[in-house]
Design an enzyme around this catalytic site. Sequence first.
Site, PDB file in Angstrom:
ATOM      1  N   GLU A 245      -1.302  -5.089  -6.276  1.00  0.00           N
ATOM      2  CA  GLU A 245      -2.445  -4.001  -6.145  1.00  0.00           C
ATOM      3  C   GLU A 245      -3.388  -4.251  -4.544  1.00  0.00           C
ATOM      4  O   GLU A 245      -3.459  -5.352  -4.764  1.00  0.00           O
ATOM      5  CB  GLU A 245      -3.187  -4.258  -7.660  1.00  0.00           C
ATOM      6  CG  GLU A 245      -4.292  -3.550  -7.786  1.00  0.00           C
ATOM      7  CD  GLU A 245      -5.338  -3.243  -7.806  1.00  0.00           C
ATOM      8  OE1 GLU A 245      -5.497  -2.497  -6.608  1.00  0.00           O
ATOM      9  OE2 GLU A 245      -6.219  -4.380  -7.845  1.00  0.00           O
TER      10      GLU A 245
ATOM     11  N   CYS B 138     -11.872  -2.876  -5.706  1.00  0.00           N
ATOM     12  CA  CYS B 138     -10.828  -1.967  -4.943  1.00  0.00           C
ATOM     13  C   CYS B 138     -10.705  -0.637  -5.546  1.00  0.00           C
ATOM     14  O   CYS B 138     -10.350  -0.231  -4.781  1.00  0.00           O
ATOM     15  CB  CYS B 138      -9.102  -2.700  -5.078  1.00  0.00           C
ATOM     16  SG  CYS B 138      -8.962  -3.276  -7.019  1.00  0.00           S
TER      17      CYS B 138
END
Length: 459
Positions: free
Chosen positions: A230, A264
Amino acid sequence: MNQVTTINPATGEDLSTYDRISADEAKHKVEACHAAFQEWKMRSLEDRAEVLRGVGKALRDHKDELAQLMTDEVGKLIKDSRDEVELCAAICDYTAENGPKELADEKREPGNAGRGIVHYSPIGVIYGIQPWNFPAYQVIRYAIANLMTGNGVLLKHAANCTGSGLKIAEIFEKGGLPENLFTVLVIDHDVSDAIIAHNKVRGVTLTGSDGAGKHIAEEAGKALKPTVLELGSNDAYLVLEDADLDVAVKVCANARLYNNGQTCINGKRFIVTEAVYDEFVEKFVARFEAVKTGDPNSDDTDMGPMARTDLRDDVQKQVDQSVEKGATIACGGEIPDGPGAFYPATVLTDVAKGQPAYDDEIFGPVASVIRAKDDEDAMRIANDSRYGLGGGILSRNTEKAIELAAQHFDTGMIFINTFGVADPSMPFGGVKNSGYGREHGGFGIKEFANAKAIFVGAD
């Protein structure tokens, strides 16, 4: 350096010092985790679920303690830290409730046998390398899923939240998790690479930058070990011609500034159609100018410091480079005087291709506003990125937005007229340079499971 010193980013003061362990000590910890896994994998799905419920309760019991430590280490607003721990407990609850069903044997009818069984087996010790921006959630997200699967779990946490990682290990054991099954490794990067290569480590997961992802994928690939990555992103939020601008401004500001702009899946590029551009920018800048930055422990603070001064300085460099290449600072954009790693809520306009504000991920409270000709052009600009984690669409026509999200938005997650970080029931992950693999929503517990095909002859 054989020690890690954590620093309060709001004050610049030292918090605690921790000793890094040697390669040999780390190896012994891996082997102890593997030994704990050998027993854990034999426990029923229901037994594992019950332990995870205990972990969730322990997280709630120690919520204030863990939340304060996270705020001290990385500068999160204390209310956000408390919410983060509550999310972690909710992940435990969701996984305990749904994990046994997701991992239950599946019956099939193969043509070459009387019956077939798909059985999900744990594969062993999973090594997680995690960042600092969500010191508890990033750990819980992969650890709880893998514990449900029956795997053992190792953690290398970011150095600046070492204390949070060790505190989570304590809470896990207080919740009833067997000793050594979840193990924190306070190690450097060289030892970390050796852990990836260790024959008892069967999978690796990383949350971090795309540069770090490439390195970890290469190291794991040498040993033919599966990975879940990720990575970074440059999420685009589209403000279409029919958007409710008051809603759009509120959602986009929250999407950019949540967690001090260090997420993020924060919105980072705000692509606004020509028809509503001027009005949106005026309201958007006014909202950013009203943000109160200060003590993350204060209830009336809107935004705390960034996690480290070096990260804050990197953001300033990206802003300066963008301005040199034609961007305009509408508000903010300058490091304030005083202690700590503070940076103001910043809006850049005249953002275009070739600028860091357009091409790269700015991991701080800086919003890049980009003008689009129309809705179609806005969608084109949104997908003009090497990243593909999340994004958003602001529009009064919900069905049209859903179609754009499903058919055209090249990302893993899309928020329509809202902003969110994660939900235990929905898959989390991206495409392109934002990585691969999925967590949450029942997907994460199968990423490091062996889907075993068992063929049974006719009775």
